[in-house]
Motif scaffolding. Structure first.
Motif, PDB file in Angstrom:
ATOM      1  N   SER A   1       0.826  -1.208   0.000  1.00 34.97           N
ATOM      2  CA  SER A   1       0.000   0.000   0.000  1.00 34.97           C
ATOM      3  C   SER A   1       0.859   1.257   0.000  1.00 34.97           C
ATOM      4  O   SER A   1       0.583   2.214  -0.734  1.00 34.97           O
ATOM      5  N   ALA A   2       1.908   1.246   0.824  1.00 39.05           N
ATOM      6  CA  ALA A   2       2.793   2.414   0.884  1.00 39.05           C
ATOM      7  C   ALA A   2       3.488   2.632  -0.456  1.00 39.05           C
ATOM      8  O   ALA A   2       3.549   3.755  -0.968  1.00 39.05           O
ATOM      9  N   LYS A   3       4.001   1.568  -1.037  1.00 40.21           N
ATOM     10  CA  LYS A   3       4.706   1.684  -2.320  1.00 40.21           C
ATOM     11  C   LYS A   3       3.754   2.148  -3.418  1.00 40.21           C
ATOM     12  O   LYS A   3       4.084   3.054  -4.194  1.00 40.21           O
ATOM     13  N   SER A   4       2.556   1.598  -3.471  1.00 35.88           N
ATOM     14  CA  SER A   4       1.575   2.006  -4.478  1.00 35.88           C
ATOM     15  C   SER A   4       1.181   3.464  -4.294  1.00 35.88           C
ATOM     16  O   SER A   4       1.005   4.194  -5.272  1.00 35.88           O
ATOM     17  N   SER A   5       1.042   3.896  -3.041  1.00 30.36           N
ATOM     18  CA  SER A   5       0.691   5.297  -2.770  1.00 30.36           C
ATOM     19  C   SER A   5       1.767   6.245  -3.257  1.00 30.36           C
ATOM     20  O   SER A   5       1.477   7.260  -3.883  1.00 30.36           O
ATOM     21  N   VAL A   6       3.020   5.918  -2.972  1.00 28.40           N
ATOM     22  CA  VAL A   6       4.126   6.770  -3.408  1.00 28.40           C
ATOM     23  C   VAL A   6       4.173   6.817  -4.933  1.00 28.40           C
ATOM     24  O   VAL A   6       4.305   7.895  -5.531  1.00 28.40           O
ATOM     25  N   LEU A   7       4.043   5.670  -5.562  1.00 29.54           N
ATOM     26  CA  LEU A   7       4.116   5.624  -7.027  1.00 29.54           C
ATOM     27  C   LEU A   7       2.946   6.351  -7.670  1.00 29.54           C
ATOM     28  O   LEU A   7       3.081   6.879  -8.762  1.00 29.54           O
ATOM     29  N   SER A   8       1.814   6.422  -7.011  1.00 25.53           N
ATOM     30  CA  SER A   8       0.665   7.158  -7.550  1.00 25.53           C
ATOM     31  C   SER A   8       0.769   8.648  -7.279  1.00 25.53           C
ATOM     32  O   SER A   8       0.331   9.459  -8.082  1.00 25.53           O
ATOM     33  N   PHE A   9       1.347   9.019  -6.145  1.00 27.44           N
ATOM     34  CA  PHE A   9       1.365  10.414  -5.722  1.00 27.44           C
ATOM     35  C   PHE A   9       2.481  11.232  -6.366  1.00 27.44           C
ATOM     36  O   PHE A   9       2.241  12.346  -6.829  1.00 27.44           O
ATOM     37  N   VAL A  10       3.677  10.698  -6.400  1.00 27.29           N
ATOM     38  CA  VAL A  10       4.846  11.474  -6.826  1.00 27.29           C
ATOM     39  C   VAL A  10       4.692  12.088  -8.217  1.00 27.29           C
ATOM     40  O   VAL A  10       4.959  13.274  -8.393  1.00 27.29           O
ATOM     41  N   PRO A  11       4.221  11.368  -9.236  1.00 29.34           N
ATOM     42  CA  PRO A  11       4.101  12.021 -10.558  1.00 29.34           C
ATOM     43  C   PRO A  11       3.107  13.180 -10.568  1.00 29.34           C
ATOM     44  O   PRO A  11       3.237  14.092 -11.377  1.00 29.34           O
ATOM     45  N   HIS A  12       2.156  13.182  -9.670  1.00 26.95           N
ATOM     46  CA  HIS A  12       1.138  14.235  -9.667  1.00 26.95           C
ATOM     47  C   HIS A  12       1.614  15.533  -9.032  1.00 26.95           C
ATOM     48  O   HIS A  12       0.989  16.557  -9.220  1.00 26.95           O
ATOM     49  N   ILE A  13       2.709  15.495  -8.258  1.00 23.89           N
ATOM     50  CA  ILE A  13       3.173  16.728  -7.637  1.00 23.89           C
ATOM     51  C   ILE A  13       4.108  17.507  -8.548  1.00 23.89           C
ATOM     52  O   ILE A  13       4.408  18.662  -8.291  1.00 23.89           O
TER      53      ILE A  13
END
Length: 123
Positions: free
Chosen positions: A110-122
């Motif tokens: 969950s943590a890894k998926s969250s980071v991979l989903s969030f970082v490109p959007h910032i």
């Protein structure tokens, strides 16, 4: 540039980010401290654009959609309604050690998926 070019660039960036996170010494140390390996902690899917408006979705083998798992009937003595994620994992991993490992894999994934989903959007 075309939309498919941006989609391909984003997919490539996501794969690179996945490798950077996975290969980071701090991430490896955390995995080792929990007795896990890279193979245990995968993102749930990867999207690979192939043309404008179309893509391939690579899913984790043997995975089950959460909605289907939550809708399974409960036992006769259990209250009605949807099952919690903890109940689903407990039913699939009845031994205490197996449940603990499943919860650790869930937390890391969950943590890894969250980071991979969030970082490109910032950016």
């Amino acid at each position: 540039p075309s939309s498919s070019m941006w989609e391909c660039a984003t997919a490539s960036f996501m794969r690179l980010l996945d490798r950077l996170v996975t290969e980071a010494p701090e991430f490896q140390a955390l995995l080792a401290s929990c007795g896990l390996r890279n193979e245990d902690v995968r993102v749930t899917y990867a999207v690979v654009p192939v043309a404008l408006g179309s893509a391939l979705v690579e899913c984790v083998p043997d995975s089950e959609p959460l909605e289907r798992a939550r809708d399974r009937p409960r036992g006769l003595r259990e209250p009605g309604g949807l099952r919690s994620l903890h109940e689903i994992l407990r039913d699939a991993n009845p031994e205490p050690q197996a449940l603990e490992r499943a919860l650790q894999v869930l937390a890391f994934t969950s943590a890894k998926s969250s980071v991979l989903s969030f970082v490109p959007h910032i950016g």
